[in-house]
Design a protein around this motif. Sequence first.
Motif, PDB file in Angstrom:
ATOM      1  N   LEU A   1       4.703  13.700  46.407  1.00 36.14           N
ATOM      2  CA  LEU A   1       3.342  13.196  46.598  1.00 36.14           C
ATOM      3  C   LEU A   1       3.379  11.781  47.154  1.00 36.14           C
ATOM      4  CD1 LEU A   1       0.312  13.552  46.306  1.00 36.14           C
ATOM      5  CD2 LEU A   1       0.473  12.750  43.972  1.00 36.14           C
ATOM      6  N   PHE A   2       4.319  10.982  46.641  1.00 35.21           N
ATOM      7  CA  PHE A   2       4.437   9.616  47.147  1.00 35.21           C
ATOM      8  C   PHE A   2       4.773   9.619  48.636  1.00 35.21           C
ATOM      9  CE2 PHE A   2       6.631   5.393  47.362  1.00 35.21           C
ATOM     10  CZ  PHE A   2       5.485   4.659  47.149  1.00 35.21           C
ATOM     11  N   GLY A   3       5.715  10.494  48.997  1.00 35.11           N
ATOM     12  CA  GLY A   3       6.064  10.613  50.405  1.00 35.11           C
ATOM     13  C   GLY A   3       4.874  11.031  51.243  1.00 35.11           C
ATOM     14  N   THR A   4       4.096  11.982  50.715  1.00 39.45           N
ATOM     15  CA  THR A   4       2.933  12.469  51.448  1.00 39.45           C
ATOM     16  C   THR A   4       1.892  11.364  51.614  1.00 39.45           C
ATOM     17  OG1 THR A   4       3.349  14.539  50.311  1.00 39.45           O
ATOM     18  CG2 THR A   4       1.351  14.404  51.596  1.00 39.45           C
ATOM     19  N   ILE A   5       1.693  10.585  50.547  1.00 37.54           N
ATOM     20  CA  ILE A   5       0.716   9.490  50.627  1.00 37.54           C
ATOM     21  C   ILE A   5       1.153   8.475  51.678  1.00 37.54           C
ATOM     22  CG2 ILE A   5      -0.303   7.550  49.362  1.00 37.54           C
ATOM     23  CD1 ILE A   5      -0.139   9.236  46.848  1.00 37.54           C
ATOM     24  N   LEU A   6       2.465   8.181  51.696  1.00 39.19           N
ATOM     25  CA  LEU A   6       2.963   7.231  52.702  1.00 39.19           C
ATOM     26  C   LEU A   6       2.697   7.747  54.117  1.00 39.19           C
ATOM     27  CD1 LEU A   6       6.367   5.969  51.278  1.00 39.19           C
ATOM     28  CD2 LEU A   6       4.324   4.631  51.681  1.00 39.19           C
ATOM     29  N   THR A   7       2.930   9.058  54.320  1.00 36.15           N
ATOM     30  CA  THR A   7       2.668   9.639  55.642  1.00 36.15           C
ATOM     31  C   THR A   7       1.181   9.534  55.979  1.00 36.15           C
ATOM     32  OG1 THR A   7       4.327  11.252  55.039  1.00 36.15           O
ATOM     33  CG2 THR A   7       3.143  11.637  57.082  1.00 36.15           C
ATOM     34  N   TYR A   8       0.370   9.849  55.005  1.00 38.39           N
ATOM     35  CA  TYR A   8      -1.080   9.776  55.202  1.00 38.39           C
ATOM     36  C   TYR A   8      -1.493   8.358  55.571  1.00 38.39           C
ATOM     37  CZ  TYR A   8      -6.059   9.972  54.105  1.00 38.39           C
ATOM     38  OH  TYR A   8      -7.414   9.887  54.172  1.00 38.39           O
ATOM     39  N   TYR A   9      -0.880   7.390  54.880  1.00 37.20           N
ATOM     40  CA  TYR A   9      -1.159   5.982  55.149  1.00 37.20           C
ATOM     41  C   TYR A   9      -0.820   5.641  56.590  1.00 37.20           C
ATOM     42  CZ  TYR A   9       0.235   1.057  55.288  1.00 37.20           C
ATOM     43  OH  TYR A   9       0.433  -0.238  55.642  1.00 37.20           O
ATOM     44  N   GLY A  10       0.364   6.147  57.039  1.00 37.29           N
ATOM     45  CA  GLY A  10       0.739   5.925  58.430  1.00 37.29           C
ATOM     46  C   GLY A  10      -0.261   6.549  59.379  1.00 37.29           C
ATOM     47  N   ALA A  11      -0.746   7.754  59.032  1.00 37.87           N
ATOM     48  CA  ALA A  11      -1.644   8.485  59.917  1.00 37.87           C
ATOM     49  C   ALA A  11      -3.029   7.849  59.964  1.00 37.87           C
ATOM     50  CB  ALA A  11      -1.746   9.933  59.466  1.00 37.87           C
ATOM     51  N   VAL A  12      -3.493   7.349  58.824  1.00 37.53           N
ATOM     52  CA  VAL A  12      -4.843   6.780  58.762  1.00 37.53           C
ATOM     53  C   VAL A  12      -4.968   5.589  59.700  1.00 37.53           C
ATOM     54  CG1 VAL A  12      -6.340   5.395  57.276  1.00 37.53           C
ATOM     55  CG2 VAL A  12      -5.525   7.603  56.501  1.00 37.53           C
ATOM     56  N   LYS A  13      -3.866   4.822  59.808  1.00 33.55           N
ATOM     57  CA  LYS A  13      -3.902   3.652  60.682  1.00 33.55           C
ATOM     58  C   LYS A  13      -4.158   4.048  62.133  1.00 33.55           C
ATOM     59  CE  LYS A  13      -0.093   1.505  59.504  1.00 33.55           C
ATOM     60  NZ  LYS A  13       0.947   0.490  59.413  1.00 33.55           N
ATOM     61  N   ILE A  14      -3.729   5.259  62.493  1.00 31.45           N
ATOM     62  CA  ILE A  14      -3.876   5.691  63.881  1.00 31.45           C
ATOM     63  C   ILE A  14      -5.077   6.611  64.078  1.00 31.45           C
ATOM     64  CG2 ILE A  14      -2.754   6.935  65.760  1.00 31.45           C
ATOM     65  CD1 ILE A  14      -0.101   6.024  64.251  1.00 31.45           C
ATOM     66  N   LEU A  15      -5.244   7.555  63.159  1.00 27.91           N
ATOM     67  CA  LEU A  15      -6.285   8.569  63.358  1.00 27.91           C
ATOM     68  C   LEU A  15      -7.603   8.234  62.671  1.00 27.91           C
ATOM     69  CD1 LEU A  15      -4.061  11.702  62.779  1.00 27.91           C
ATOM     70  CD2 LEU A  15      -5.137  11.089  64.926  1.00 27.91           C
ATOM     71  N   GLY A  16      -7.587   7.242  61.803  1.00 24.40           N
ATOM     72  CA  GLY A  16      -8.806   6.963  61.048  1.00 24.40           C
ATOM     73  C   GLY A  16      -8.911   7.900  59.863  1.00 24.40           C
ATOM     74  N   GLU A  17      -9.843   7.555  58.951  1.00 23.79           N
ATOM     75  CA  GLU A  17      -9.903   8.318  57.707  1.00 23.79           C
ATOM     76  C   GLU A  17     -10.718   9.591  57.859  1.00 23.79           C
ATOM     77  OE1 GLU A  17     -10.713   6.147  54.083  1.00 23.79           O
ATOM     78  OE2 GLU A  17      -9.991   4.359  55.117  1.00 23.79           O
TER      79      GLU A  17
END
Lengths: 219, 487
Positions: free
Chosen positions: B172-188
């Motif tokens: 889950l931590f890994g997934t959250i980190l990926t999501y964090y990376g994605a949000v910076k580019i794709l928006g929430e």
Amino acid sequence: MSEIILGSKSVQLLIALILVSTFMILGSTRLYSCVRAFGIQSFLLACIAGIVAYSTGKNDLYVISALTLIIKAAIIPYIFIYIIREIKVKREIELYVNISPSLIIGGVLVVISYYLIKSINIISELSSFALTASMSLVSIGLFVMISRKKAIMQMLGILIMENGLFLGAISLTYGMPLLVELGIFFDVLIGVLIMGILIFRINKTFESIDTDMLKTLIG
Amino acid sequence: MIAMIEYLLLAPIMTGILCFFTKTRKQVETISISGSVATLILGLTLVNEVFKYDIIVSWENALFADAFSAFIVLIVSIVGFVASVYSIGYMGHEFNHGILDLRKLRFYYVLFHIFMFTMLLVGVTNSLGLWIAIEMTTLVSALLMILYSRKSSVEAAWKYMIICTVGITFALFGTILTYYGAVKILGESGDALNWTSLIAVADQFDPTIMKLAFIFILIGYGTKAGLAPMHTWLPDAHSEAPTPVSALLSGVLLNCAMYGIIRFYTITTKSTGIAFTSNLLIIFGLLSLGIAVPFIILQEDYKRLLAYSSVEHMGIIAIGIGFGGIFGVFGAILHMFNHAMTKSLMFFGAGNILLKHETKEIDKISGVVKSMPVTGTMFFIGGLAITGSPPFSIFLSEFTILTAGFMQGRYVSSVLFLLFIIMIFAGFFNNISKMVFGTPKPGIATGEVSRWTLAAMAILLVFVFVLGFYIPPGFYEMIMKVVNVVG
């Protein structure tokens, strides 16, 4: 933005209190006080989610905050107390690692988490303090799981880890989309119920919930 | 194509609910079998739809299917169907002998179908949904494990639950980190979770964060996939569960966890370059193979033998992906399918032997081919197949992976890979021959346990046999599509 909200005095204080509650779990030999400390920790998390929701204006976070309050600060501690009462566990926790070394190890884990978070270059965009606390919760939760003998403490350890991740998610991205958060809450709740069932089963078949008993399957 | 995924997910849930309200053994079995037929048909329809439209998205991006999802759905629905056929024979036998009462039998079928639902969900959801679904599989299967209230089952279920939940917390931590990376580019938005949009922008992710994320994902889902050294729960859980569930756990659930790793592998590779991810996968894969060797050679319990063989095969898949190139990925994906079929076949055979002999010790069993001719023969063929002997399906995929290893110039890993496989072949085969040949132990009557169980095994044997020398063009095209998705 994140630095402003999570760096604000009240949130810093709440995060510090979360760490204190974690150390209360490490420093106690009584099951009830551990469960109470966990309840307090979850309550503080709900407060943080509420404050972040207020300052960012994201309505989803209010729902998440309320759910944390209901599920993690009320229902789950209640399930714990129910289990402790029903199976009449001895109220004292037996330890593999004593209280004082436990506390010292907890402190060391916090320091390690601090340097770990500092070494990866995401500090500039986030409150490194919240992330440090999040990592500390995860590692201390893990430590609780391996250093306590009662099966019920392993369950508590997992929940501490989960709280740590929750804090991490809030500080990184203000939480995740609502649908996902709901799914995670659902999993945590069902997980606690099933672990409860397993603990009852362990108690019935082994007449004890010491994990020492669970060492027959090897090789 | 409307709401195809929803129908597929609803089928097992409805079946589970209906099973709950049954009154007799006959009713519950009829509902279970028709439910799994429905799931299989819907699964195949979804595969067909994905062929036509490539990507299906619904429910605000929460449900998502592309070629890789369809592939997982295919495995889950085929093995699920076969396992439900097998269950009628196996669980019926337990019921007839008074080991299970009707209440437990019903409970078993309800959970069985919910377990199917969670595994299908793994395939057809987005990056965070994947986490939720995998955690759900742990919860349901832990309940299935304590169906028998033996001491060892309870112990296995607890270990499984604790180790996998902790592992998955890391994921889950890994997934959250990926999501964090994605949000910076794709928006929430839901887009930041969707596999296709994640892969599309993966090259803009911060490599340091993605490295960290991938390590957490690999440890997390690797625990669930049984990669060494996080595999410790696996032999306990797979040997203590009821046999049809063991087959699902080994054949399907491990693949589902592997699916998670491979998805993140694709994303991470785009961001960090291929060296980092493939080296990690090869290291974990070789470690799994190496650790399986002594446990397989010295094993005394045949269900644990099969469980350690699963550790080995997950290692092989990881290595295949790690070697990379079209050959490596193709071999790994094909291997997922082949392993699912062959390992289920082996567990079914082992289940028949267990029902007859009521012991799991290899030394206490001999002459299976005489006392149970059909089971014995199929079990033996399965044993040949699972160790990678030609002309069976696993030989083909292992050979493809090995070729990829040499083509990529990874000579040391390839030689080690070959060496471990040969050692495992010898050890595994030695144990299986002890059981299959010789004279039956006194007191064991000749005869099969149930025709249902044989039917289930025969279906799987077709896959094991045919895929050894002939890959149907449609299936080949499908795997190539998956290879394109994995990259």
